[in-house]
Design an enzyme around this catalytic site. Sequence first.
Site, PDB file in Angstrom:
ATOM      1  N   LYS A  14       0.894  -1.243   0.023  1.00  0.00           N
ATOM      2  CA  LYS A  14      -0.149  -0.171   0.052  1.00  0.00           C
ATOM      3  C   LYS A  14       1.029   1.320  -0.004  1.00  0.00           C
ATOM      4  O   LYS A  14       2.035   1.247   0.615  1.00  0.00           O
ATOM      5  CB  LYS A  14      -0.850  -0.037   1.368  1.00  0.00           C
ATOM      6  CG  LYS A  14      -1.867  -1.109   1.365  1.00  0.00           C
ATOM      7  CD  LYS A  14      -2.925  -0.901   2.395  1.00  0.00           C
ATOM      8  CE  LYS A  14      -3.905  -2.120   2.616  1.00  0.00           C
ATOM      9  NZ  LYS A  14      -3.572  -2.788   3.834  1.00  0.00           N
ATOM     10  N   ARG A  89       6.057   1.313   7.075  1.00  0.00           N
ATOM     11  CA  ARG A  89       5.522   0.797   8.313  1.00  0.00           C
ATOM     12  C   ARG A  89       6.056  -0.440   8.427  1.00  0.00           C
ATOM     13  O   ARG A  89       6.123  -1.341   7.499  1.00  0.00           O
ATOM     14  CB  ARG A  89       3.874   0.603   8.025  1.00  0.00           C
ATOM     15  CG  ARG A  89       3.246   0.168   9.140  1.00  0.00           C
ATOM     16  CD  ARG A  89       1.882  -0.771   8.660  1.00  0.00           C
ATOM     17  NE  ARG A  89       1.344  -1.212   9.888  1.00  0.00           N
ATOM     18  CZ  ARG A  89       0.500  -2.275   9.870  1.00  0.00           C
ATOM     19  NH1 ARG A  89       0.138  -2.710   8.639  1.00  0.00           N
ATOM     20  NH2 ARG A  89       0.051  -2.987  10.883  1.00  0.00           N
ATOM     21  N   HIS A 206      -9.207   0.884  19.440  1.00  0.00           N
ATOM     22  CA  HIS A 206      -9.003   1.000  18.016  1.00  0.00           C
ATOM     23  C   HIS A 206      -9.751  -0.297  17.497  1.00  0.00           C
ATOM     24  O   HIS A 206      -9.552  -1.361  17.946  1.00  0.00           O
ATOM     25  CB  HIS A 206      -7.564   0.678  17.720  1.00  0.00           C
ATOM     26  CG  HIS A 206      -7.173   0.471  16.082  1.00  0.00           C
ATOM     27  ND1 HIS A 206      -6.676   1.334  15.384  1.00  0.00           N
ATOM     28  CD2 HIS A 206      -7.532  -0.650  15.436  1.00  0.00           C
ATOM     29  CE1 HIS A 206      -6.569   0.725  14.285  1.00  0.00           C
ATOM     30  NE2 HIS A 206      -7.013  -0.494  14.130  1.00  0.00           N
ATOM     31  N   LEU A 207     -11.093  -0.034  17.144  1.00  0.00           N
ATOM     32  CA  LEU A 207     -12.197  -0.984  16.912  1.00  0.00           C
ATOM     33  C   LEU A 207     -12.165  -1.162  15.370  1.00  0.00           C
ATOM     34  O   LEU A 207     -12.996  -0.527  14.678  1.00  0.00           O
ATOM     35  CB  LEU A 207     -13.237  -0.964  17.575  1.00  0.00           C
ATOM     36  CG  LEU A 207     -13.187  -0.579  18.966  1.00  0.00           C
ATOM     37  CD1 LEU A 207     -14.606  -0.192  19.330  1.00  0.00           C
ATOM     38  CD2 LEU A 207     -12.690  -1.818  19.628  1.00  0.00           C
ATOM     39  N   GLY A 208     -11.415  -2.184  14.569  1.00  0.00           N
ATOM     40  CA  GLY A 208     -11.862  -2.549  13.231  1.00  0.00           C
ATOM     41  C   GLY A 208     -11.794  -3.783  12.873  1.00  0.00           C
ATOM     42  O   GLY A 208     -12.325  -4.728  13.892  1.00  0.00           O
ATOM     43  N   GLY A 210      -9.109  -5.912  12.989  1.00  0.00           N
ATOM     44  CA  GLY A 210      -8.276  -6.002  14.028  1.00  0.00           C
ATOM     45  C   GLY A 210      -8.632  -4.916  15.146  1.00  0.00           C
ATOM     46  O   GLY A 210      -8.855  -3.872  14.871  1.00  0.00           O
ATOM     47  N   ARG A 239     -10.224 -13.039  14.711  1.00  0.00           N
ATOM     48  CA  ARG A 239      -9.140 -13.755  15.701  1.00  0.00           C
ATOM     49  C   ARG A 239     -10.000 -14.283  16.916  1.00  0.00           C
ATOM     50  O   ARG A 239     -10.965 -13.412  17.246  1.00  0.00           O
ATOM     51  CB  ARG A 239      -8.343 -12.787  16.000  1.00  0.00           C
ATOM     52  CG  ARG A 239      -7.147 -12.520  14.809  1.00  0.00           C
ATOM     53  CD  ARG A 239      -6.165 -11.432  15.422  1.00  0.00           C
ATOM     54  NE  ARG A 239      -5.247 -11.079  14.233  1.00  0.00           N
ATOM     55  CZ  ARG A 239      -4.827  -9.681  13.697  1.00  0.00           C
ATOM     56  NH1 ARG A 239      -5.480  -8.918  14.449  1.00  0.00           N
ATOM     57  NH2 ARG A 239      -4.194  -9.450  12.867  1.00  0.00           N
ATOM     58  N   ASP A 281     -16.929  -9.156   8.811  1.00  0.00           N
ATOM     59  CA  ASP A 281     -17.174  -7.798   8.747  1.00  0.00           C
ATOM     60  C   ASP A 281     -18.432  -7.559   9.627  1.00  0.00           C
ATOM     61  O   ASP A 281     -19.549  -7.975   9.608  1.00  0.00           O
ATOM     62  CB  ASP A 281     -17.374  -7.636   7.338  1.00  0.00           C
ATOM     63  CG  ASP A 281     -17.566  -6.112   6.922  1.00  0.00           C
ATOM     64  OD1 ASP A 281     -18.247  -5.331   7.695  1.00  0.00           O
ATOM     65  OD2 ASP A 281     -16.852  -5.679   6.107  1.00  0.00           O
ATOM     66  N   GLY A 331     -15.105   1.608  15.230  1.00  0.00           N
ATOM     67  CA  GLY A 331     -14.991   2.771  16.261  1.00  0.00           C
ATOM     68  C   GLY A 331     -15.529   4.034  15.740  1.00  0.00           C
ATOM     69  O   GLY A 331     -16.160   4.656  16.242  1.00  0.00           O
ATOM     70  N   ASN A 333     -17.193   4.309  12.796  1.00  0.00           N
ATOM     71  CA  ASN A 333     -18.568   4.348  11.959  1.00  0.00           C
ATOM     72  C   ASN A 333     -20.073   3.635  12.652  1.00  0.00           C
ATOM     73  O   ASN A 333     -20.917   3.321  11.880  1.00  0.00           O
ATOM     74  CB  ASN A 333     -18.082   3.685  10.698  1.00  0.00           C
ATOM     75  CG  ASN A 333     -17.538   4.363   9.855  1.00  0.00           C
ATOM     76  OD1 ASN A 333     -17.725   5.461   9.474  1.00  0.00           O
ATOM     77  ND2 ASN A 333     -16.145   3.935   9.796  1.00  0.00           N
ATOM     78  N   GLU A 380      -2.814   6.528  10.262  1.00  0.00           N
ATOM     79  CA  GLU A 380      -1.563   5.908  10.486  1.00  0.00           C
ATOM     80  C   GLU A 380      -0.468   6.391   9.480  1.00  0.00           C
ATOM     81  O   GLU A 380       0.608   6.599   9.794  1.00  0.00           O
ATOM     82  CB  GLU A 380      -1.587   4.303  10.284  1.00  0.00           C
ATOM     83  CG  GLU A 380      -2.328   3.875  11.725  1.00  0.00           C
ATOM     84  CD  GLU A 380      -2.674   2.317  11.509  1.00  0.00           C
ATOM     85  OE1 GLU A 380      -4.033   2.280  10.810  1.00  0.00           O
ATOM     86  OE2 GLU A 380      -2.229   1.295  12.044  1.00  0.00           O
TER      87      GLU A 380
HETATM   88  P1  ADP Z   1      -8.515  -3.165   9.382  1.00  0.00           P
HETATM   89  O1  ADP Z   1      -7.826  -1.778   8.841  1.00  0.00           O
HETATM   90  O2  ADP Z   1      -8.285  -3.992  10.991  1.00  0.00           O
HETATM   91  O3  ADP Z   1      -8.460  -4.152   8.455  1.00  0.00           O
HETATM   92  P2  ADP Z   1     -10.848  -1.241   9.478  1.00  0.00           P
HETATM   93  O4  ADP Z   1     -10.223  -0.375  10.398  1.00  0.00           O
HETATM   94  O5  ADP Z   1     -10.921  -0.854   8.238  1.00  0.00           O
HETATM   95  O6  ADP Z   1     -10.298  -2.607   9.585  1.00  0.00           O
HETATM   96  O7  ADP Z   1     -12.385  -1.820  10.017  1.00  0.00           O
HETATM   97  C1  ADP Z   1     -12.898  -2.616   9.208  1.00  0.00           C
HETATM   98  C2  ADP Z   1     -14.392  -2.922  10.104  1.00  0.00           C
HETATM   99  O8  ADP Z   1     -14.963  -1.648  10.127  1.00  0.00           O
HETATM  100  C3  ADP Z   1     -15.223  -3.707   9.240  1.00  0.00           C
HETATM  101  O9  ADP Z   1     -15.729  -4.884  10.027  1.00  0.00           O
HETATM  102  C4  ADP Z   1     -16.358  -3.106   8.991  1.00  0.00           C
HETATM  103  O10 ADP Z   1     -17.543  -3.564   8.888  1.00  0.00           O
HETATM  104  C5  ADP Z   1     -16.265  -1.765   9.616  1.00  0.00           C
HETATM  105  N1  ADP Z   1     -16.869  -0.603   8.999  1.00  0.00           N
HETATM  106  C6  ADP Z   1     -15.898   0.126   8.062  1.00  0.00           C
HETATM  107  N2  ADP Z   1     -16.568   1.211   7.614  1.00  0.00           N
HETATM  108  C7  ADP Z   1     -17.844   1.260   8.238  1.00  0.00           C
HETATM  109  C8  ADP Z   1     -18.969   1.967   8.055  1.00  0.00           C
HETATM  110  N3  ADP Z   1     -19.166   2.758   6.987  1.00  0.00           N
HETATM  111  N4  ADP Z   1     -19.937   1.567   8.856  1.00  0.00           N
HETATM  112  C9  ADP Z   1     -19.933   0.730   9.865  1.00  0.00           C
HETATM  113  N5  ADP Z   1     -19.036  -0.139   9.589  1.00  0.00           N
HETATM  114  C10 ADP Z   1     -17.864   0.102   9.230  1.00  0.00           C
END
Ligand code: ADP
Length: 397
Positions: A14, A89, A206-208, A210, A239, A281, A331, A333, A380
């Site tokens: 990236k 990174r 940090h909720l994604g 990961g 995970r 997801d 986190g 969205n 980041e």
């Molecule tokens: P990573 O960088 O760890 O791959 P991200 O920080 O991009 O992850 O987060 C991905 C997660 O965030 C997914 O589970 C997705 O459902 C959620 N997400 C991303 N965008 C949105 C949004 N616009 N509305 C709700 N959830 C979202």
Amino acid sequence: MKILVINAGSSSLKYQLIDMTDESVLAKGNCDRIGIDGLLKHKSAKAEFVKEFSMPNHSTAVRKVIEVITDKEIGCISSLDEISAVGHRIVHGGEHFKEAKLVNEAVIDEIAECGKLAPLHNVHSVSGIRACMEVLPNVPHVVVFDTAFHQTMPPEAYMYGVPYDYYKKYAIRKYGFHGTSHRFVTQRAAAMLGKDVNDVNLITCHLGNGSSITAVKNGKCIDTTMGFTPLDGLMMGSRCGAMDPAVVTYIERIEGKTSKEMDMFMNKECGVLGISGVSSDFRDIDDAVAEGNERAKLALDMFIYQIKKYIGSFMYILGKIDGIVFTAGVGENNPELRQEVLKGLQNIHIDSKLNNIHGKETIISTPDSAFKIMVIPTNEECMIARDTKQLVESLKK
Ligand code: ADP
């Protein structure tokens, strides 16, 4: 000053080209399927496309990126000379790297050495660095580590209850990850609170895909939920998160899995995906919950419960906090999830209108709350570019 930020994975690379005068992103994209065939996704003010290009290795991928960003018609810089530095990174810096470093051979060797702790990551970072140095030999290259922010944890937080020798011999301890993100939002939160970063106590979530939560005292990490690897702490998209370690050996035994298979299983087949059977997801999980899927509801309930549990324990460790920060995909969205996580927290009130925010810096708590609840989009790449700029400028002094 324009800085190229590179994040190299096993088969991907990236990139972002950032103009540091206003931190605007001039171009960004992703080289995918490196070593297989090669796919470039690119976006800038002048062009947006997905195209196939042969990318047998990271070096050809970097060359392609440079070709596109310097292209006469669709490029955003006229020549390579406009790139002042490259920021890379790196996932794992072990105990050795506590901050960003200028790349030289000794640094590359040390990154490769830390690769023992992150076999899936550092080797590709080294390929990425070497490829970029080949194509851009005359600019400084800087490495920024995901683990560095967590190097301020005290031993009682980072040690595990295994014989001390294992720490000494094998470097077994908690490292923590997502550090660049936790550091970025810590700095932003301090600015939003009008405080010096060295004076803020925060819990950054940090909720994604990961996920990790960090306790920040006086601007520094004192504990975090991810551990020796990113598997620890919260249950995540795919995970498993923290569980009784004996579960691992038990599943290995009854399922006849090798440790490599077990590693894959815990990283890719567990968590929200494993519980719900629907998806890793969170958007799919929300949809399934709305349709009455009970296992999706259980997965979501577990995730929320675990976030609350870690926030609670970090509040106790920190004593007094200035705020809780929500960042990353979920986190930033997911207002409903934030609302659920914060439900029942004493003396904290959420303004539901303000909470209905997606990916925008906002204080979502009411002014009479005991501390602030903040939504802060992470960045980041920007943090890596800032570190790179700072290091490069300090060299000139
Ligand atoms: P990573 O960088 O760890 O791959 P991200 O920080 O991009 O992850 O987060 C991905 C997660 O965030 C997914 O589970 C997705 O459902 C959620 N997400 C991303 N965008 C949105 C949004 N616009 N509305 C709700 N959830 C979202």
